[in-house]
Design a protein around this motif. Sequence first.
Motif, PDB file in Angstrom:
ATOM      1  N   ILE A   1       0.844  -1.192   0.000  1.00 49.37           N
ATOM      2  CA  ILE A   1       0.000   0.000   0.000  1.00 49.37           C
ATOM      3  C   ILE A   1       0.880   1.243   0.000  1.00 49.37           C
ATOM      4  O   ILE A   1       0.579   2.204  -0.709  1.00 49.37           O
ATOM      5  CB  ILE A   1      -0.933  -0.023   1.227  1.00 49.37           C
ATOM      6  CG1 ILE A   1      -1.913  -1.161   1.093  1.00 49.37           C
ATOM      7  CG2 ILE A   1      -1.655   1.292   1.367  1.00 49.37           C
ATOM      8  CD1 ILE A   1      -2.853  -1.287   2.231  1.00 49.37           C
ATOM      9  N   LEU A   2       1.946   1.186   0.740  1.00 51.12           N
ATOM     10  CA  LEU A   2       2.873   2.327   0.798  1.00 51.12           C
ATOM     11  C   LEU A   2       3.513   2.571  -0.559  1.00 51.12           C
ATOM     12  O   LEU A   2       3.644   3.709  -1.001  1.00 51.12           O
ATOM     13  CB  LEU A   2       3.923   2.053   1.879  1.00 51.12           C
ATOM     14  CG  LEU A   2       4.853   3.223   2.191  1.00 51.12           C
ATOM     15  CD1 LEU A   2       4.087   4.447   2.643  1.00 51.12           C
ATOM     16  CD2 LEU A   2       5.868   2.809   3.209  1.00 51.12           C
ATOM     17  N   SER A   3       3.901   1.543  -1.243  1.00 47.35           N
ATOM     18  CA  SER A   3       4.514   1.698  -2.574  1.00 47.35           C
ATOM     19  C   SER A   3       3.485   2.210  -3.585  1.00 47.35           C
ATOM     20  O   SER A   3       3.812   2.992  -4.491  1.00 47.35           O
ATOM     21  CB  SER A   3       5.131   0.384  -3.035  1.00 47.35           C
ATOM     22  OG  SER A   3       4.128  -0.596  -3.189  1.00 47.35           O
ATOM     23  N   CYS A   4       2.233   1.803  -3.466  1.00 44.82           N
ATOM     24  CA  CYS A   4       1.177   2.333  -4.352  1.00 44.82           C
ATOM     25  C   CYS A   4       0.962   3.817  -4.103  1.00 44.82           C
ATOM     26  O   CYS A   4       0.808   4.598  -5.053  1.00 44.82           O
ATOM     27  CB  CYS A   4      -0.134   1.571  -4.107  1.00 44.82           C
ATOM     28  SG  CYS A   4      -0.146  -0.069  -4.806  1.00 44.82           S
ATOM     29  N   ILE A   5       0.944   4.228  -2.852  1.00 47.77           N
ATOM     30  CA  ILE A   5       0.753   5.644  -2.506  1.00 47.77           C
ATOM     31  C   ILE A   5       1.927   6.466  -3.025  1.00 47.77           C
ATOM     32  O   ILE A   5       1.750   7.547  -3.591  1.00 47.77           O
ATOM     33  CB  ILE A   5       0.562   5.799  -0.986  1.00 47.77           C
ATOM     34  CG1 ILE A   5      -0.751   5.165  -0.561  1.00 47.77           C
ATOM     35  CG2 ILE A   5       0.589   7.259  -0.583  1.00 47.77           C
ATOM     36  CD1 ILE A   5      -1.015   5.162   0.917  1.00 47.77           C
ATOM     37  N   ILE A   6       3.146   5.937  -2.851  1.00 44.53           N
ATOM     38  CA  ILE A   6       4.342   6.654  -3.321  1.00 44.53           C
ATOM     39  C   ILE A   6       4.321   6.770  -4.845  1.00 44.53           C
ATOM     40  O   ILE A   6       4.618   7.817  -5.404  1.00 44.53           O
ATOM     41  CB  ILE A   6       5.616   5.958  -2.811  1.00 44.53           C
ATOM     42  CG1 ILE A   6       5.718   6.122  -1.298  1.00 44.53           C
ATOM     43  CG2 ILE A   6       6.836   6.538  -3.497  1.00 44.53           C
ATOM     44  CD1 ILE A   6       6.876   5.403  -0.668  1.00 44.53           C
ATOM     45  N   SER A   7       3.942   5.688  -5.525  1.00 44.18           N
ATOM     46  CA  SER A   7       3.907   5.743  -6.995  1.00 44.18           C
ATOM     47  C   SER A   7       2.821   6.711  -7.481  1.00 44.18           C
ATOM     48  O   SER A   7       3.005   7.430  -8.470  1.00 44.18           O
ATOM     49  CB  SER A   7       3.700   4.351  -7.585  1.00 44.18           C
ATOM     50  OG  SER A   7       2.457   3.816  -7.174  1.00 44.18           O
ATOM     51  N   ILE A   8       1.686   6.775  -6.808  1.00 42.32           N
ATOM     52  CA  ILE A   8       0.626   7.731  -7.172  1.00 42.32           C
ATOM     53  C   ILE A   8       1.116   9.151  -6.939  1.00 42.32           C
ATOM     54  O   ILE A   8       0.884  10.036  -7.760  1.00 42.32           O
ATOM     55  CB  ILE A   8      -0.670   7.429  -6.387  1.00 42.32           C
ATOM     56  CG1 ILE A   8      -1.295   6.132  -6.897  1.00 42.32           C
ATOM     57  CG2 ILE A   8      -1.657   8.566  -6.512  1.00 42.32           C
ATOM     58  CD1 ILE A   8      -2.504   5.686  -6.109  1.00 42.32           C
ATOM     59  N   LEU A   9       1.823   9.369  -5.833  1.00 38.34           N
ATOM     60  CA  LEU A   9       2.389  10.698  -5.564  1.00 38.34           C
ATOM     61  C   LEU A   9       3.408  11.095  -6.627  1.00 38.34           C
ATOM     62  O   LEU A   9       3.422  12.248  -7.082  1.00 38.34           O
ATOM     63  CB  LEU A   9       3.033  10.731  -4.180  1.00 38.34           C
ATOM     64  CG  LEU A   9       2.107  11.005  -3.014  1.00 38.34           C
ATOM     65  CD1 LEU A   9       2.858  10.882  -1.694  1.00 38.34           C
ATOM     66  CD2 LEU A   9       1.524  12.387  -3.134  1.00 38.34           C
ATOM     67  N   VAL A  10       4.270  10.170  -7.026  1.00 36.31           N
ATOM     68  CA  VAL A  10       5.272  10.456  -8.067  1.00 36.31           C
ATOM     69  C   VAL A  10       4.577  10.799  -9.375  1.00 36.31           C
ATOM     70  O   VAL A  10       4.950  11.751 -10.065  1.00 36.31           O
ATOM     71  CB  VAL A  10       6.253   9.264  -8.214  1.00 36.31           C
ATOM     72  CG1 VAL A  10       7.110   9.407  -9.446  1.00 36.31           C
ATOM     73  CG2 VAL A  10       7.102   9.128  -6.975  1.00 36.31           C
TER      74      VAL A  10
END
Length: 142
Positions: free
Chosen positions: A2-11
Amino acid sequence: IILSCIISILVLAIAYWIRRLYRFKKKLDENKDNIEAGIVVRKINKIEEDMTFTMSPLLGTLEEMQERLDKNLELLARYKRGEMFDSEYTITQLKERNEKLRAEMNRLKKEEQEKAALYSNSRLGKKKMKRDKMDFGQQGAE
């Protein structure tokens, strides 16, 4: 995960935002002249709002200008109807001028004949008289 999905959406959101800012800057640079012209127009409009317009004292009042306009329109209508045109007066003027010009032309011809007669007597008719510009009151270019 979930953290990696949030980071990728932010990027992705930051990349999209940077791209939008770049496109905005590009359009701003293209329309820079129009923007500056708009600023100048706003300044001029602000100055014009503060101005008060008055009639020029040389022109007179609005009523006087309307009277002059009406008078000129009336004169124009009279010219169109033919009331203001005195054709006999202009024809007599032209006839007088024509008579004066004919008299002047005859006088000049007579003077030319007299000069030719004097010249032929002094030269015993051996040469034709050379005509000079000064005989006709003309001057050459200097």
